[in-house]
Design an enzyme around this catalytic site. Structure first.
Site, PDB file in Angstrom:
ATOM      1  N   ASP A   1      -7.812   5.637  -4.717  1.00  0.00           N
ATOM      2  CA  ASP A   1      -7.127   6.936  -4.904  1.00  0.00           C
ATOM      3  C   ASP A   1      -8.111   7.949  -4.500  1.00  0.00           C
ATOM      4  O   ASP A   1      -9.496   7.815  -4.512  1.00  0.00           O
ATOM      5  CB  ASP A   1      -6.580   6.797  -6.390  1.00  0.00           C
ATOM      6  CG  ASP A   1      -7.713   6.954  -7.418  1.00  0.00           C
ATOM      7  OD1 ASP A   1      -8.460   7.859  -7.492  1.00  0.00           O
ATOM      8  OD2 ASP A   1      -7.770   6.132  -8.474  1.00  0.00           O
TER       9      ASP A   1
ATOM     10  N   GLN B   1     -14.989   2.342  -6.445  1.00  0.00           N
ATOM     11  CA  GLN B   1     -14.452   1.203  -5.690  1.00  0.00           C
ATOM     12  C   GLN B   1     -12.724   1.555  -5.588  1.00  0.00           C
ATOM     13  O   GLN B   1     -12.138   0.727  -5.006  1.00  0.00           O
ATOM     14  CB  GLN B   1     -14.144  -0.126  -6.712  1.00  0.00           C
ATOM     15  CG  GLN B   1     -15.817  -0.453  -6.776  1.00  0.00           C
ATOM     16  CD  GLN B   1     -15.812  -1.597  -7.915  1.00  0.00           C
ATOM     17  OE1 GLN B   1     -15.625  -2.844  -7.734  1.00  0.00           O
ATOM     18  NE2 GLN B   1     -15.967  -1.048  -9.330  1.00  0.00           N
TER      19      GLN B   1
ATOM     20  N   ARG C   1       1.375   1.810  -3.484  1.00  0.00           N
ATOM     21  CA  ARG C   1       0.254   2.294  -4.115  1.00  0.00           C
ATOM     22  C   ARG C   1      -0.003   4.016  -3.723  1.00  0.00           C
ATOM     23  O   ARG C   1      -0.282   4.584  -4.637  1.00  0.00           O
ATOM     24  CB  ARG C   1      -1.165   1.782  -3.625  1.00  0.00           C
ATOM     25  CG  ARG C   1      -1.015  -0.033  -3.694  1.00  0.00           C
ATOM     26  CD  ARG C   1      -1.429  -0.309  -4.991  1.00  0.00           C
ATOM     27  NE  ARG C   1      -0.563  -0.129  -5.986  1.00  0.00           N
ATOM     28  CZ  ARG C   1       0.656  -0.859  -6.177  1.00  0.00           C
ATOM     29  NH1 ARG C   1       0.931  -1.540  -5.545  1.00  0.00           N
ATOM     30  NH2 ARG C   1       1.625  -0.598  -7.183  1.00  0.00           N
TER      31      ARG C   1
ATOM     32  N   TYR D   1       0.835  -1.197   0.129  1.00  0.00           N
ATOM     33  CA  TYR D   1      -0.033   0.062  -0.051  1.00  0.00           C
ATOM     34  C   TYR D   1       0.781   1.250   0.177  1.00  0.00           C
ATOM     35  O   TYR D   1       0.099   2.309  -0.543  1.00  0.00           O
ATOM     36  CB  TYR D   1      -0.996  -0.007   1.026  1.00  0.00           C
ATOM     37  CG  TYR D   1      -2.176  -0.987   0.883  1.00  0.00           C
ATOM     38  CD1 TYR D   1      -2.992  -0.701  -0.179  1.00  0.00           C
ATOM     39  CD2 TYR D   1      -2.007  -2.249   1.448  1.00  0.00           C
ATOM     40  CE1 TYR D   1      -4.021  -1.649  -0.537  1.00  0.00           C
ATOM     41  CE2 TYR D   1      -3.272  -3.124   1.050  1.00  0.00           C
ATOM     42  CZ  TYR D   1      -3.820  -3.079   0.143  1.00  0.00           C
ATOM     43  OH  TYR D   1      -4.930  -3.896  -0.216  1.00  0.00           O
TER      44      TYR D   1
ATOM     45  N   HIS E   1     -14.305   0.605  -0.908  1.00  0.00           N
ATOM     46  CA  HIS E   1     -13.271  -0.116  -0.632  1.00  0.00           C
ATOM     47  C   HIS E   1     -12.026   0.506   0.032  1.00  0.00           C
ATOM     48  O   HIS E   1     -11.112   0.071  -0.009  1.00  0.00           O
ATOM     49  CB  HIS E   1     -12.780  -0.771  -1.819  1.00  0.00           C
ATOM     50  CG  HIS E   1     -13.607  -1.638  -2.700  1.00  0.00           C
ATOM     51  ND1 HIS E   1     -13.325  -2.191  -3.967  1.00  0.00           N
ATOM     52  CD2 HIS E   1     -14.679  -2.315  -2.127  1.00  0.00           C
ATOM     53  CE1 HIS E   1     -14.529  -3.168  -4.248  1.00  0.00           C
ATOM     54  NE2 HIS E   1     -15.130  -3.110  -3.093  1.00  0.00           N
TER      55      HIS E   1
ATOM     56  N   GLY F   1     -15.328   1.815 -16.074  1.00  0.00           N
ATOM     57  CA  GLY F   1     -14.061   1.281 -15.876  1.00  0.00           C
ATOM     58  C   GLY F   1     -13.817   0.253 -14.758  1.00  0.00           C
ATOM     59  O   GLY F   1     -13.010   0.259 -13.990  1.00  0.00           O
ATOM     60  N   THR F   2     -14.904  -0.773 -14.726  1.00  0.00           N
ATOM     61  CA  THR F   2     -14.792  -1.760 -13.761  1.00  0.00           C
ATOM     62  C   THR F   2     -15.098  -3.200 -14.303  1.00  0.00           C
ATOM     63  O   THR F   2     -16.133  -3.298 -15.271  1.00  0.00           O
ATOM     64  CB  THR F   2     -15.704  -1.513 -12.677  1.00  0.00           C
ATOM     65  OG1 THR F   2     -15.779  -2.729 -11.625  1.00  0.00           O
ATOM     66  CG2 THR F   2     -16.934  -1.141 -12.987  1.00  0.00           C
ATOM     67  N   SER F   3     -14.391  -4.046 -14.040  1.00  0.00           N
ATOM     68  CA  SER F   3     -14.616  -5.508 -14.693  1.00  0.00           C
ATOM     69  C   SER F   3     -15.819  -6.091 -14.133  1.00  0.00           C
ATOM     70  O   SER F   3     -16.443  -7.156 -14.468  1.00  0.00           O
ATOM     71  CB  SER F   3     -13.439  -6.167 -14.379  1.00  0.00           C
ATOM     72  OG  SER F   3     -13.127  -6.552 -13.151  1.00  0.00           O
TER      73      SER F   3
HETATM   74  P1  OAD Z   1     -10.317  -4.367 -12.645  1.00  0.00           P
HETATM   75  O1  OAD Z   1      -8.769  -4.239 -12.866  1.00  0.00           O
HETATM   76  O2  OAD Z   1     -11.142  -5.649 -12.297  1.00  0.00           O
HETATM   77  O3  OAD Z   1     -11.157  -3.739 -13.987  1.00  0.00           O
HETATM   78  C1  OAD Z   1     -10.529  -2.775 -14.786  1.00  0.00           C
HETATM   79  C2  OAD Z   1     -11.619  -2.440 -15.564  1.00  0.00           C
HETATM   80  O4  OAD Z   1     -11.069  -1.058 -16.399  1.00  0.00           O
HETATM   81  C3  OAD Z   1     -11.523  -3.497 -16.998  1.00  0.00           C
HETATM   82  O5  OAD Z   1     -12.739  -3.725 -17.129  1.00  0.00           O
HETATM   83  C4  OAD Z   1     -10.802  -2.728 -17.872  1.00  0.00           C
HETATM   84  O6  OAD Z   1     -11.251  -3.102 -19.149  1.00  0.00           O
HETATM   85  C5  OAD Z   1     -11.258  -1.478 -17.584  1.00  0.00           C
HETATM   86  N1  OAD Z   1     -10.208  -0.390 -18.139  1.00  0.00           N
HETATM   87  C6  OAD Z   1      -8.969  -0.436 -18.427  1.00  0.00           C
HETATM   88  N2  OAD Z   1      -8.422   0.724 -19.064  1.00  0.00           N
HETATM   89  C7  OAD Z   1      -9.409   1.419 -18.876  1.00  0.00           C
HETATM   90  C8  OAD Z   1      -9.547   2.823 -19.563  1.00  0.00           C
HETATM   91  N3  OAD Z   1      -8.854   3.647 -19.916  1.00  0.00           N
HETATM   92  N4  OAD Z   1     -10.732   3.451 -19.491  1.00  0.00           N
HETATM   93  C9  OAD Z   1     -11.931   2.826 -19.053  1.00  0.00           C
HETATM   94  N5  OAD Z   1     -11.737   1.485 -18.436  1.00  0.00           N
HETATM   95  C10 OAD Z   1     -10.668   0.857 -18.710  1.00  0.00           C
HETATM   96  O7  OAD Z   1     -10.776  -3.169 -11.504  1.00  0.00           O
HETATM   97  P2  OAD Z   1     -11.979  -2.999 -10.627  1.00  0.00           P
HETATM   98  O8  OAD Z   1     -13.331  -3.304 -11.373  1.00  0.00           O
HETATM   99  O9  OAD Z   1     -11.935  -1.552 -10.153  1.00  0.00           O
HETATM  100  O10 OAD Z   1     -10.757  -4.290  -4.539  1.00  0.00           O
HETATM  101  O11 OAD Z   1     -11.552  -3.963  -9.532  1.00  0.00           O
HETATM  102  C11 OAD Z   1     -12.671  -4.074  -8.557  1.00  0.00           C
HETATM  103  C12 OAD Z   1     -11.880  -4.276  -7.036  1.00  0.00           C
HETATM  104  O12 OAD Z   1     -10.993  -5.388  -7.435  1.00  0.00           O
HETATM  105  C13 OAD Z   1     -10.989  -3.090  -6.521  1.00  0.00           C
HETATM  106  O13 OAD Z   1     -11.874  -2.107  -5.899  1.00  0.00           O
HETATM  107  C14 OAD Z   1      -9.948  -3.842  -5.846  1.00  0.00           C
HETATM  108  C15 OAD Z   1      -9.612  -5.019  -6.641  1.00  0.00           C
HETATM  109  O14 OAD Z   1      -9.219  -6.109  -6.286  1.00  0.00           O
HETATM  110  C16 OAD Z   1     -10.001  -4.644  -3.390  1.00  0.00           C
HETATM  111  O15 OAD Z   1      -8.797  -4.480  -3.496  1.00  0.00           O
HETATM  112  C17 OAD Z   1     -10.876  -4.880  -2.351  1.00  0.00           C
END
Ligand code: OAD
Length: 229
Positions: free
Chosen positions: A90, A87, A57, A54, A105, A171-173
């Site tokens: 930052d 989520q 980070r 961290y 988170h 931007g979330t998976s």
């Molecule tokens: P992920 O890394 O799982 O997903 C990132 C998403 O962003 C993916 O769908 C990518 O396709 C997309 N992406 C990449 N570049 C991009 C861009 N320039 N513009 C838009 N989208 C883009 O991240 P999160 O879904 O945020 O939790 O992950 C969820 C949680 O898992 C986090 O909060 C963290 C992690 O483990 C904890 O640590 C508890």
């Protein structure tokens, strides 16, 4: 009254600021074992390793600046009552100027006591180390929700989502629950948008428009359209 627009963000919105996502090919979970650095078990096993993860980070976030996507969401506040549910740990939404930001988170610039979770502190500088203690003498930990822990802000997030007039996902998976289930709490009738350059699995969501772009471009397009409405 301005319409309530709720934006649910993930690591992808900060990618263009140079902050690594988790699950992309250059993501953090390719480099680190999630069990070692983001679980209560990892913390019990090796606190120094978790704190170091961290600290890195925090340094990365300090060097980063909000990008066009964060800024576009600020522009939306002229016309909408914008609530961001993120989520991300930052502070780029806040630095861009967004007023209502809920962190599901946790937050990278905060620490908390390991014996009393109500004791939360601002981290001065970039580092939190073994031996840094709360006012009651217990080790401080990052103010982050780890895998296997409750998400204390989830109830508040459900209430915000349930009363949204528009819902935007950026931007979330959508694989980490309960956060990923937030969209299910929105009214089926409201317009929903999903911005991501890659395919994201969302099934059975009504009135969903997918914008397959990076956050900077995709949000600029959407914000233009929503401001004209
Ligand atoms: P992920 O890394 O799982 O997903 C990132 C998403 O962003 C993916 O769908 C990518 O396709 C997309 N992406 C990449 N570049 C991009 C861009 N320039 N513009 C838009 N989208 C883009 O991240 P999160 O879904 O945020 O939790 O992950 C969820 C949680 O898992 C986090 O909060 C963290 C992690 O483990 C904890 O640590 C508890």
């Amino acid at each position: 009254m301005k319409p309530k627009l709720v934006v649910f963000t993930g690591a992808g919105i900060s990618a263009e600021s140079g902050i690594q996502t988790f699950r992309d090919s250059d993501g953090l979970w390719e480099e680190y074992n999630v069990n070692d650095v983001a679980t209560p078990q990892g913390w019990e096993k090796n606190r120094a390793l978790v704190l170091d993860f961290y600290n890195k980070r925090r340094k990365q976030v300090l060097e980063a600046k909000p990008n066009k996507a964060h800024e576009a969401l600020v522009a939306l506040e002229k016309k909408y009552d914008v609530h961001i549910i993120t989520q991300n740990i930052d502070d780029l939404h806040e630095r861009a100027g967004s007023k209502k930001v809920l962190h599901l988170h946790g937050e990278i610039f905060k620490s908390r006591s390991t014996t009393d979770s109500s004791l939360i502190y601002k981290i001065k500088g970039t580092e939190l180390n073994v031996g840094d203690k709360c006012e009651r003498g217990s080790q401080l930990r990052p103010h982050i929700v780890w895998f296997g822990e409750m998400v204390p802000e989830m109830e508040t997030a459900y209430e915000i989502a349930a009363t949204a007039a528009l819902f935007v996902v950026v931007g979330t998976s959508m694989v980490v629950y309960p956060a990923a289930g937030l969209i299910d709490y929105t009214k089926p009738s409201i317009p929903k948008y999903l911005i991501d350059p890659n395919d994201v699995k969302v099934n059975g969501i009504k009135n969903l428009t997918i914008i397959k772009e990076k956050a900077g471009v995709g949000l600029a397009m959407l914000v233009n359209e929503l401001i004209k409405k």
